[in-house]
Scaffold this motif. Structure first.
Motif, PDB file in Angstrom:
ATOM      1  N   ILE A  28      27.634  73.909   3.573  1.00  0.00           N
ATOM      2  CA  ILE A  28      26.497  73.372   3.840  1.00  0.00           C
ATOM      3  C   ILE A  28      26.319  72.096   2.884  1.00  0.00           C
ATOM      4  CG2 ILE A  28      24.122  73.785   3.089  1.00  0.00           C
ATOM      5  CD1 ILE A  28      24.396  76.671   3.574  1.00  0.00           C
ATOM      6  N   THR A  29      26.774  71.879   1.793  1.00  0.00           N
ATOM      7  CA  THR A  29      26.846  70.634   0.908  1.00  0.00           C
ATOM      8  C   THR A  29      27.617  69.474   1.778  1.00  0.00           C
ATOM      9  OG1 THR A  29      26.733  71.522  -0.925  1.00  0.00           O
ATOM     10  CG2 THR A  29      27.292  69.587  -1.055  1.00  0.00           C
ATOM     11  N   GLN A  30      28.500  69.810   2.345  1.00  0.00           N
ATOM     12  CA  GLN A  30      29.097  68.823   3.147  1.00  0.00           C
ATOM     13  C   GLN A  30      28.583  68.505   4.513  1.00  0.00           C
ATOM     14  OE1 GLN A  30      33.345  70.107   4.294  1.00  0.00           O
ATOM     15  NE2 GLN A  30      33.818  68.159   5.297  1.00  0.00           N
ATOM     16  N   ASN A  69      14.436  81.438  12.530  1.00  0.00           N
ATOM     17  CA  ASN A  69      15.216  82.724  12.516  1.00  0.00           C
ATOM     18  C   ASN A  69      16.079  83.037  11.040  1.00  0.00           C
ATOM     19  OD1 ASN A  69      14.946  83.167  15.295  1.00  0.00           O
ATOM     20  ND2 ASN A  69      16.371  81.701  15.810  1.00  0.00           N
ATOM     21  N   GLN A  70      16.794  84.161  10.870  1.00  0.00           N
ATOM     22  CA  GLN A  70      17.425  84.278   9.635  1.00  0.00           C
ATOM     23  C   GLN A  70      18.929  84.626   9.862  1.00  0.00           C
ATOM     24  OE1 GLN A  70      15.104  87.508   7.900  1.00  0.00           O
ATOM     25  NE2 GLN A  70      13.894  85.996   6.726  1.00  0.00           N
ATOM     26  N   GLU A  71      19.650  84.090   9.010  1.00  0.00           N
ATOM     27  CA  GLU A  71      21.127  84.409   9.158  1.00  0.00           C
ATOM     28  C   GLU A  71      21.377  85.189   7.690  1.00  0.00           C
ATOM     29  OE1 GLU A  71      25.311  82.205   9.452  1.00  0.00           O
ATOM     30  OE2 GLU A  71      23.468  80.996   9.218  1.00  0.00           O
ATOM     31  N   PRO A  93      17.200  81.355   6.031  1.00  0.00           N
ATOM     32  CA  PRO A  93      16.329  80.884   7.134  1.00  0.00           C
ATOM     33  C   PRO A  93      17.244  79.679   8.056  1.00  0.00           C
ATOM     34  CG  PRO A  93      15.735  79.998   5.338  1.00  0.00           C
ATOM     35  CD  PRO A  93      16.653  80.636   4.775  1.00  0.00           C
ATOM     36  N   THR A  94      16.929  79.678   9.235  1.00  0.00           N
ATOM     37  CA  THR A  94      17.586  78.848  10.262  1.00  0.00           C
ATOM     38  C   THR A  94      16.503  78.467  10.935  1.00  0.00           C
ATOM     39  OG1 THR A  94      18.370  80.626  11.624  1.00  0.00           O
ATOM     40  CG2 THR A  94      20.142  79.655  10.061  1.00  0.00           C
ATOM     41  N   LEU A 141      18.585  69.276   9.054  1.00  0.00           N
ATOM     42  CA  LEU A 141      18.773  68.955   7.867  1.00  0.00           C
ATOM     43  C   LEU A 141      17.684  69.768   6.958  1.00  0.00           C
ATOM     44  CD1 LEU A 141      19.977  67.008   5.782  1.00  0.00           C
ATOM     45  CD2 LEU A 141      18.329  65.314   6.320  1.00  0.00           C
ATOM     46  N   ALA A 142      16.379  70.070   7.416  1.00  0.00           N
ATOM     47  CA  ALA A 142      15.364  70.967   6.712  1.00  0.00           C
ATOM     48  C   ALA A 142      16.223  72.335   6.527  1.00  0.00           C
ATOM     49  CB  ALA A 142      14.212  71.063   7.423  1.00  0.00           C
ATOM     50  N   SER A 143      16.796  72.995   7.718  1.00  0.00           N
ATOM     51  CA  SER A 143      17.340  74.222   7.575  1.00  0.00           C
ATOM     52  C   SER A 143      18.463  74.355   6.584  1.00  0.00           C
ATOM     53  CB  SER A 143      17.688  74.714   8.911  1.00  0.00           C
ATOM     54  OG  SER A 143      18.690  75.934   8.790  1.00  0.00           O
TER      55      SER A 143
END
Length: 257
Positions: free
Chosen positions: A48-50, A98-100, A108-109, A149-151
């Protein structure tokens, strides 16, 4: 904080030893599971950071292109803000949440979708229509990138807190709980061994006392038997002294059948 010299206050029994071994096994299993969970979350956190770094770089380029496209629209078609406000009755671009599930953590996605028709199809019809459509597509990409980006940013914050909490739990189990259980088990085993040694020594003392008592009783019986034998010892006298006839000294008469 370390559990090197800590133990649970418990009475040392076989049942307590079994209970502490069960607790230790559960703590070791929980430590292994939490460690694997922390590794999985850390791996996802790095991805996620990358991805956030890539999107932020991409976002700068997109916003730069969007600003240039808006400047072109304003140069060719003039100010079209009032036309957009009149044509916009409801938002066309909407966000669905949605949720993962990632190793038991719900992330959250956000996903973008379009609802309704094109409200700006006649905007710039007189002049600058091509620039307006191009600017619309660029800003659409900018909004889509912002939503992604917010997700990712939301997942980044949640994962950061969860990883810190999981690492704290792993360290607490590894450096406090497991050593405390191990010290308690060692204490119970040492106390039980000491009890076994005391019981063995007590049994040896009891057996020694029994042997001493049996030897004393046997010696007393021998002494009493000896004293009784001296009092009632039989007198041995010769046949002449006793008045008995010695059969060897007498001659038998011949018996004629």
């Amino acid at each position: 904080m370390s559990g090197a010299n800590q133990r649970i206050n418990i009475f040392p029994t076989r049942m307590a030893l079994t209970t502490m071994k069960t607790r230790l096994k559960g703590a070791q299993t929980g430590h292994s599971l939490l460690k694997r969970k922390a590794e999985a979350l850390t791996k996802r956190f790095r991805v996620i950071t990358q991805r956030i770094d890539e999107l932020k770089r991409k976002m700068g380029q997109i916003m730069q292109a969007a600003s240039f496209s808006l400047a072109e629209v304003q140069y060719t078609a003039g100010d079209i803000s009032y036309q957009i406000q009149e044509a916009s009755k409801s938002a066309q671009l909407r966000v669905r949440a949605n949720q993962e599930n990632v190793s038991g953590v719900m992330l959250p996605t956000f996903a973008m979708y379009t609802e309704g028709g094109n409200a700006f199809e006649f905007t710039g019809l007189g002049r600058g229509g091509q620039h307006v459509q191009r600017s619309k597509e660029v800003y659409r990409k900018a909004v889509e990138t912002l939503i992604e980006l917010a997700s990712l940013q939301t997942a980044f914050v949640i994962l950061d807190e969860v990883i810190k909490a999981t690492n704290r739990r792993v360290n607490a189990i590894e450096h406090v709980i497991i050593p405390r259980y191990e010290n308690t088990i060692k204490y119970i085993i040492s106390e039980l061994d000491e009890q076994d040694r005391e019981e063995f020594f007590r049994l040896k003392k009891v057996q020694g006392k029994k042997k001493e008592r049996a030897a004393a009783e046997e010696e007393e019986r021998v002494r009493e038997a000896a004293a009784l034998g001296e009092d009632e010892a039989p007198e041995f006298r010769t046949a002449h002294e006793s008045g008995q006839i010695d059969a060897l000294d007498q001659e038998d008469e011949d018996i004629i059948f």
